[in-house]
Design an enzyme around this catalytic site. Structure first.
Site, PDB file in Angstrom:
ATOM      1  N   LEU A 127      -5.007   2.899  -8.117  1.00 28.11           N
ATOM      2  CA  LEU A 127      -4.573   4.298  -8.178  1.00 28.11           C
ATOM      3  C   LEU A 127      -5.540   5.181  -7.389  1.00 28.11           C
ATOM      4  O   LEU A 127      -5.355   6.376  -7.290  1.00 28.11           O
ATOM      5  CB  LEU A 127      -4.515   4.784  -9.633  1.00 28.11           C
ATOM      6  CG  LEU A 127      -3.381   4.262 -10.504  1.00 28.11           C
ATOM      7  CD1 LEU A 127      -3.642   4.592 -11.969  1.00 28.11           C
ATOM      8  CD2 LEU A 127      -2.048   4.850 -10.072  1.00 28.11           C
ATOM      9  N   GLY A 153     -13.593  -1.286  -6.966  1.00 28.12           N
ATOM     10  CA  GLY A 153     -14.896  -0.704  -6.679  1.00 28.12           C
ATOM     11  C   GLY A 153     -14.956   0.206  -5.475  1.00 28.12           C
ATOM     12  O   GLY A 153     -16.035   0.467  -4.953  1.00 28.12           O
ATOM     13  N   ARG A 208       0.844  -1.191   0.000  1.00 29.87           N
ATOM     14  CA  ARG A 208       0.000   0.000   0.000  1.00 29.87           C
ATOM     15  C   ARG A 208       0.882   1.245   0.000  1.00 29.87           C
ATOM     16  O   ARG A 208       1.983   1.259   0.564  1.00 29.87           O
ATOM     17  CB  ARG A 208      -0.869  -0.026   1.258  1.00 29.87           C
ATOM     18  CG  ARG A 208      -1.854   1.132   1.421  1.00 29.87           C
ATOM     19  CD  ARG A 208      -2.935   1.087   0.398  1.00 29.87           C
ATOM     20  NE  ARG A 208      -4.110   1.871   0.810  1.00 29.87           N
ATOM     21  CZ  ARG A 208      -4.915   2.482  -0.021  1.00 29.87           C
ATOM     22  NH1 ARG A 208      -4.678   2.435  -1.328  1.00 29.87           N
ATOM     23  NH2 ARG A 208      -5.972   3.136   0.399  1.00 29.87           N
ATOM     24  N   THR A 250      -9.722   0.589  -9.180  1.00 26.65           N
ATOM     25  CA  THR A 250      -8.815  -0.401  -8.659  1.00 26.65           C
ATOM     26  C   THR A 250      -8.867  -1.523  -9.669  1.00 26.65           C
ATOM     27  O   THR A 250      -9.737  -1.542 -10.520  1.00 26.65           O
ATOM     28  CB  THR A 250      -9.333  -0.843  -7.266  1.00 26.65           C
ATOM     29  OG1 THR A 250      -9.454   0.312  -6.461  1.00 26.65           O
ATOM     30  CG2 THR A 250      -8.452  -1.833  -6.588  1.00 26.65           C
TER      31      THR A 250
END
Length: 573
Positions: free
Chosen positions: A403, A476, A109, A384
């Site tokens: 992103l 999503g 991440r 995503t």
């Protein structure tokens, strides 16, 4: 119906069929080696968001690469073919299960830059400045995707690193055909690309993009060559890092050379729980997805969903009420475990989950305003992309990367040809103020240098009877968790095959705002009327999620589910 030939008794005919089945080689009976007639495969499968990237992954598996090798190749291929979400300028999570059942997760991440601070998106009056955390250079966290792929390959890869990156270079330099979806997305973003990238000319075409146009990205090819030849240092040091820093300095961005050099992907222990006789292996914080998914599954486990029926009144109400409570907990308790003690055990304690559902009533909807985060003793994004891969040996990988927004911040790194993320919006800019997905956050997800922002990404692997059963995930934003939740239930409770489970229309609720969002035709008009009579507000939207998943059938074949909402593709052998 098969007709029995004349002059041949039924018993002799059946005996001859049995002999054929046992004697004729399997490949001949199935037509293709390792494949049966229903599109199921014996030797491995790749399901991802773009056909060229899926082909890259399948080619790696056929060359003897394992699931992680294929995942690395797919990640870089998606950075070329799916610029709206595939990336080297973002980050993500990986859930891994070996053929022997050993599990691991990788956190790559993005992180807050060293110069970031808790009030960086607030004006002098303490109000959030619109779009500052979305469409500026200050919106970008330190990227983690390249470091994640390097770390995954280092631990589990078999093939040479250069061989995994080269297919993406070929796609970028030689070009590939744009699908109708991609052409439409590029045209939609064209004005924003021009607005936020003066003097640059990436992904913009004067005449507009059309299906079948060839998309070439030479600067991105050169960047990928640096990564191919120098691995981690090809991105976090050297010419590419210099370009990132120069881009930041040009427009008051925060990422420095020190931020890039300091970034590391982190291995974390998987969160594991049970739903009936299924073992669910999923992502720990800073993903909120794993904890939320297990809370949701345990919340509805005592109820007879199969009897209620798919997307019927009782099923929807039960799931929505569970979702409201889980997202309320998310707002208070979840964040980066390196900066904040996330009460994982307390959130997943069966007694706690049961207590959260005690005020659920069949008589009327529980207003979200009356639902607060739970309490217990001892407490101290839409674009995503996801891909699921299983290799010949049975190793499985579930990876979700992002992103954040569609095409991230819409800002390209000059000379390097890739998009920057706008993941800083996933932090809580101000307690109680929703981010772009309407998600509420607090102190646990406040902005700090070096801290990873909370995510809804939910890459997941499911076992049944000690064997691999399902690999699943989706993009999503805030709907990721509920889309994975529904897909799992579609298979386990509603007896759908993998493609059916992925294709079925979905609905979503997240505490605030107090609505049930449903895809068009996901809920029939009669059921909507029943829901509204109990106090639920139902609104519709075009699409929710793009699930890519793999199911291992009872016969040992891999069955893919590629979401029809996009260009998602399933390939196997």
């Amino acid at each position: 119906m098969t007709r029995i030939p004349q002059k041949v008794s039924a018993s002799k005919y059946l005996l001859s069929l049995l002999i054929i089945l046992f004697i004729v080689p399997t490949g001949c009976v199935q037509g293709q080696l390792g494949q049966n007639n229903s599109g199921q495969y014996r030797n491995g499968m790749v399901v991802c968001a773009y056909p060229d990237a899926a082909q890259v992954g399948l080619d790696i598996l056929k060359k003897g690469g394992n699931a992680v090798d294929a995942a690395v190749a797919v990640q870089f291929a998606l950075a070329v073919t799916l610029p709206e979400a595939g990336n080297i300028g973002g980050g993500g999570f990986m859930v891994y299960r070996s053929k022997n059942g050993k599990t691991n997760t990788l956190d790559f991440r993005e992180k807050g830059p060293g110069a970031s601070n808790v009030n960086m998106y607030l004006d002098s009056a303490g109000n959030v400045i619109p779009d500052l955390s979305l469409y500026t250079h200050k919106a970008s966290g330190v990227p983690g995707s390249v470091a994640g792929m390097v770390e995954a390959h280092k631990k589990y890869g078999k093939l040479k690193w250069a061989d995994l990156v080269q297919p993406a270079i070929n796609l970028a330099r030689n070009g590939f055909k744009a699908t109708k979806h991609l052409a439409s997305d590029l045209n939609w973003a064209a004005e924003k690309f021009k607005k936020f990238n003066p003097g640059k000319n990436y992904l913009v075409k004067d005449a507009g993009w059309h299906e079948g146009d060839i998309l070439v990205q030479e600067d991105l090819a050169k960047t990928l060559e640096q990564i191919r030849d120098k691995g981690r240092d090809g991105f976090y040091d050297g010419p590419v890092a210099d370009m990132i820093v120069a881009e930041m300095k040009q427009s008051e961005g925060l990422i420095t050379k020190d931020d890039l050099k300091a970034y590391r992907a982190v291995w974390r222990k998987a969160i594991i729980g049970q739903y009936k006789n299924y073992k669910v292996i999923t992502m720990p914080p800073p993903s909120s997805g794993g904890i939320a998914l297990l809370q949701l599954l345990k919340s509805i486990e005592p109820f007879p969903l199969k009897r209620y029926g798919h997307n019927q009144d009782s099923t929807i109400r039960l799931m929505v009420e569970a979702e409201r409570r889980v997202y309320a907990d998310r707002s208070k308790y979840l964040g980066d475990p390196d900066f904040y003690k996330v009460p994982v055990d307390s959130l997943l304690r069966p007694e706690y989950i049961t207590s959260r559902m005690k005020n659920f009533s069949w008589d009327a909807a529980t207003p979200s305003t009356s639902i607060k985060p739970g309490s217990f003793v001892g407490y101290e994004s839409d674009q995503t992309t996801h891909y699921s891969i299983v290799d010949t040996e049975g190793n499985a990988v579930s990876i979700t990367t992002t992103l954040n927004d569609t095409f991230g911040s819409k800002i390209f790194v000059q000379g390097a040809g890739f998009l920057l993320n706008n993941e800083m919006d996933d932090f809580s800019s101000k307690p109680g103020v929703p981010n772009m997905y309407g998600l509420i956050g607090g102190k646990a997800n406040s902005i700090q240098p070096g801290k990873r922002m909370l995510s809804s990404m939910t890459p997941t692997i499911v076992e049944k009877d000690g064997q691999l059963f399902m690999v699943v995930g989706t993009p999503g934003g805030s709907t990721i968790i509920t889309s994975v939740f529904q897909t799992i239930l579609n298979v386990i409770e509603f007896d759908q095959n993998m493609q059916q489970a992925v294709s079925l229309k979905r609905f979503h609720s997240q505490w605030l705002p107090d609505v049930v969002t449903a895809e068009k035709e996901a809920i029939d008009s009669t059921t909507i009327s029943k829901l509204e009579s109990k106090g639920y507000k139902v609104v519709t939207k075009a699409g929710i999620g793009r699930v890519d998943a793999i199911l291992k059938t009872q016969w040992g074949y891999y069955e893919g589910g590629a979401d029809p909402r996009g260009d998602d593709t399933k390939l196997g052998f």
